[in-house]
Design a protein around this motif. Structure first.
Motif, PDB file in Angstrom:
ATOM      1  N   THR A 194       0.782  -1.151  -0.213  1.00  0.00           N
ATOM      2  CA  THR A 194       0.159   0.120  -0.054  1.00  0.00           C
ATOM      3  C   THR A 194       0.867   1.098  -0.034  1.00  0.00           C
ATOM      4  N   GLY A 195       2.023   1.243   0.913  1.00  0.00           N
ATOM      5  CA  GLY A 195       3.067   2.337   0.917  1.00  0.00           C
ATOM      6  C   GLY A 195       4.286   1.770   0.608  1.00  0.00           C
ATOM      7  N   ILE A 196       5.242   2.468   0.801  1.00  0.00           N
ATOM      8  CA  ILE A 196       6.741   1.847   0.775  1.00  0.00           C
ATOM      9  C   ILE A 196       7.384   1.943   2.240  1.00  0.00           C
ATOM     10  N   GLY A 197       7.685   0.827   2.574  1.00  0.00           N
ATOM     11  CA  GLY A 197       8.436   0.592   3.985  1.00  0.00           C
ATOM     12  C   GLY A 197       9.891   0.373   3.629  1.00  0.00           C
ATOM     13  N   SER A 198      10.962   0.509   4.617  1.00  0.00           N
ATOM     14  CA  SER A 198      12.268   0.182   4.197  1.00  0.00           C
ATOM     15  C   SER A 198      12.933  -0.140   5.374  1.00  0.00           C
ATOM     16  N   ALA A 199      14.172  -0.773   5.208  1.00  0.00           N
ATOM     17  CA  ALA A 199      15.102  -1.013   6.181  1.00  0.00           C
ATOM     18  C   ALA A 199      16.713  -1.196   5.587  1.00  0.00           C
ATOM     19  N   LEU A 200      17.529  -0.976   6.468  1.00  0.00           N
ATOM     20  CA  LEU A 200      18.902  -1.005   5.977  1.00  0.00           C
ATOM     21  C   LEU A 200      19.759  -1.901   6.896  1.00  0.00           C
ATOM     22  N   LEU A 201      20.452  -2.913   6.215  1.00  0.00           N
ATOM     23  CA  LEU A 201      21.438  -3.852   7.032  1.00  0.00           C
ATOM     24  C   LEU A 201      22.837  -3.372   6.841  1.00  0.00           C
ATOM     25  N   ALA A 202      23.548  -2.802   7.876  1.00  0.00           N
ATOM     26  CA  ALA A 202      24.922  -2.264   7.972  1.00  0.00           C
ATOM     27  C   ALA A 202      25.944  -2.876   8.723  1.00  0.00           C
ATOM     28  N   ASP A 203      26.807  -3.720   7.999  1.00  0.00           N
ATOM     29  CA  ASP A 203      27.723  -4.562   8.610  1.00  0.00           C
ATOM     30  C   ASP A 203      27.042  -5.441   9.618  1.00  0.00           C
ATOM     31  N   GLY A 204      25.858  -6.118   9.235  1.00  0.00           N
ATOM     32  CA  GLY A 204      25.557  -7.162   9.748  1.00  0.00           C
ATOM     33  C   GLY A 204      24.349  -6.650  10.714  1.00  0.00           C
ATOM     34  N   ARG A 205      23.933  -5.630  10.763  1.00  0.00           N
ATOM     35  CA  ARG A 205      23.013  -5.136  11.771  1.00  0.00           C
ATOM     36  C   ARG A 205      21.953  -4.257  11.289  1.00  0.00           C
ATOM     37  N   VAL A 206      20.560  -4.427  11.647  1.00  0.00           N
ATOM     38  CA  VAL A 206      19.679  -3.440  11.029  1.00  0.00           C
ATOM     39  C   VAL A 206      19.750  -2.031  11.564  1.00  0.00           C
ATOM     40  N   VAL A 207      20.044  -1.038  11.013  1.00  0.00           N
ATOM     41  CA  VAL A 207      19.937   0.321  11.320  1.00  0.00           C
ATOM     42  C   VAL A 207      18.543   0.850  11.820  1.00  0.00           C
ATOM     43  N   ARG A 208      18.569   1.350  13.197  1.00  0.00           N
ATOM     44  CA  ARG A 208      17.200   1.809  13.345  1.00  0.00           C
ATOM     45  C   ARG A 208      17.202   3.296  13.290  1.00  0.00           C
TER      46      ARG A 208
END
Length: 294
Positions: free
Chosen positions: A129-143
Motif C-alpha cells: 500500500t505504501g513503501i516501507g524500508s530497512a537497512l542492514l549495515a555491517d550485519g546489523r539493522v539500522v534503526r
C-alpha cells in the motif's frame, strides 16, 4: 522448551505465531495461533494478544508494527492511530517485549535465513500500500534516531514536488497504491492487472510500469551509493510483479550508480508474507541483526 510469541500487526491484518526462534528458516515458520483483521482499538488488540502472551511456554514477545517505533513505544502508526504513544511493554509486563517496524523485522528474517543471508549490507523495500524500508549495515539493522530509519517511501527525485502530509513522493510514484491508480487511468482494475497487461506487451501498461520502475531506481540509486549496499531485497505485494518491474528498475539503477556498485543485485524476498512475523520471533531471541544488548 520456552518459545517466543511473534506478532505481525499490519494495517489490514493481524497474525500471531509461536516459534522456537533458533529454528526459524524457510522450512520452519512460526506456528500460527491467531489470524484476524487488524484490531480497531487498543482494547481489541489486547483481547487477542493477552491470552497468547500469558501462555506458560512463552518466554518473550516480538511485535512488528507498520510505523515508527522507538524501543517498545509506538511513535507514529498512520494506519493504526490508536497505537500512537503506546508503550507495548506496559501492555504485557510479565514478558519482555521486543518491538520494531515491520520492514526492519522483515530484513532481520531475510538476513538470518533468506534473500540477504550472505550479505553484511543490504536494503529492503517493502512495497505494498505504501513503501516501507530497512537497512542492514555491517550485519546489523539500522534503526536510526528514535527508530526513524524506516521512511524511504518519502525519498524524492523531483525538484518541483510539493510535500504531502501522509504519503511520500516515492510512494506516490511506485507503491502498490500508485500502480493501482496507474492501472485505472488506462482502464484496468488494479496493479495486478497492470502487471499482467505488461507481461502481454500492452504498450500503455509497459509505459506505466516503466515509469514506476524508473522513479524507484532513481531514488534507490542514492540509497545504494550512500550505503554501499550491493543487495536490494523487494518484499510486499509488489514483489510479485518484479518480473516486469525489475528489468527497467535494474537498468536505470545501474546507469545511475558509480562503476564499483553496478553489480548491485535486486531480488525478491524469500519469506513472503511471513517475513515480519519471522523477524519478530528472531528479534525476541536477540538475533545478532537486532540484539538490544549491544
Amino acid at each position: 522448551m520456552s518459545r517466543v510469541l511473534a506478532i505481525d500487526l499490519g494495517g489490514t491484518n493481524l497474525r500471531a505465531g509461536l516459534a522456537e526462534a533458533g529454528r526459524i528458516s524457510l522450512d520452519c515458520l512460526p506456528e500460527i495461533l491467531a489470524r484476524a483483521p487488524a484490531p480497531s482499538s487498543l482494547s481489541a488488540f489486547i483481547d487477542v494478544v493477552a491470552p497468547l502472551a500469558a501462555r506458560d511456554d512463552v518466554a518473550a514477545v516480538g511485535i512488528a508494527i507498520p510505523g515508527l517505533v522507538s524501543a517498545t513505544r509506538c511513535r507514529w502508526v498512520p494506519n493504526l492511530p490508536w497505537l500512537d504513544g503506546i508503550d507495548l511493554q506496559s501492555l504485557f509486563p510479565a514478558k519482555p517485549v521486543f518491538a520494531g517496524n515491520d520492514a526492519q523485522f522483515s530484513l532481520v528474517a531475510e538476513a538470518a535465513a533468506g534473500a540477504a543471508r550472505s550479505a553484511s549490507n543490504a536494503i529492503l523495500l517493502a512495497i505494498g500500500t505504501g513503501i516501507g524500508s530497512a537497512l542492514l549495515a555491517d550485519g546489523r539493522v539500522v534503526r536510526g534516531d528514535g527508530g526513524a530509519a524506516v521512511s524511504f517511501g518519502w525519498a524524492c527525485a523531483d525538484l518541483e514536488a510539493a510535500g504531502y502530509e501522509r504519503h511520500g513522493w516515492l510512494e506516490r510514484q511506485a507503491s502498490g497504491t500508485a500502480l493501482d491508480q496507474a492501472a485505472r487511468s488506462i482502464g484496468l482494475s488494479d496493479g495486478k492487472a497492470l502487471a499482467d497487461a505488461a507481461r502481454d506487451g500492452a504498450p500503455q501498461a509497459l509505459r506505466a510500469i516503466t515509469a514506476a520502475a524508473e522513479a524507484l531506481a532513481t531514488a534507490l540509486s542514492g540509497a545504494v551509493a550512500l550505503t554501499g549496499s550491493r543487495r536490494v531485497v523487494v518484499a510486499g505485494g509488489v514483489s510479485a510483479s518484479m518480473d516486469v518491474l525489475g528489468p527497467a528498475l535494474v537498468k536505470r539503477l545501474h546507469l545511475l550508480l558509480p562503476p564499483h556498485l553496478r553489480d548491485t543485485v535486486v531480488t525478491s524476498g524469500s519469506f513472503g508474507e511471513s517475513a515480519a512475523l519471522c523477524g519478530a520471533a528472531l528479534a525476541a531471541r536477540n538475533h545478532p541483526a537486532w540484539d538490544d544488548r549491544k
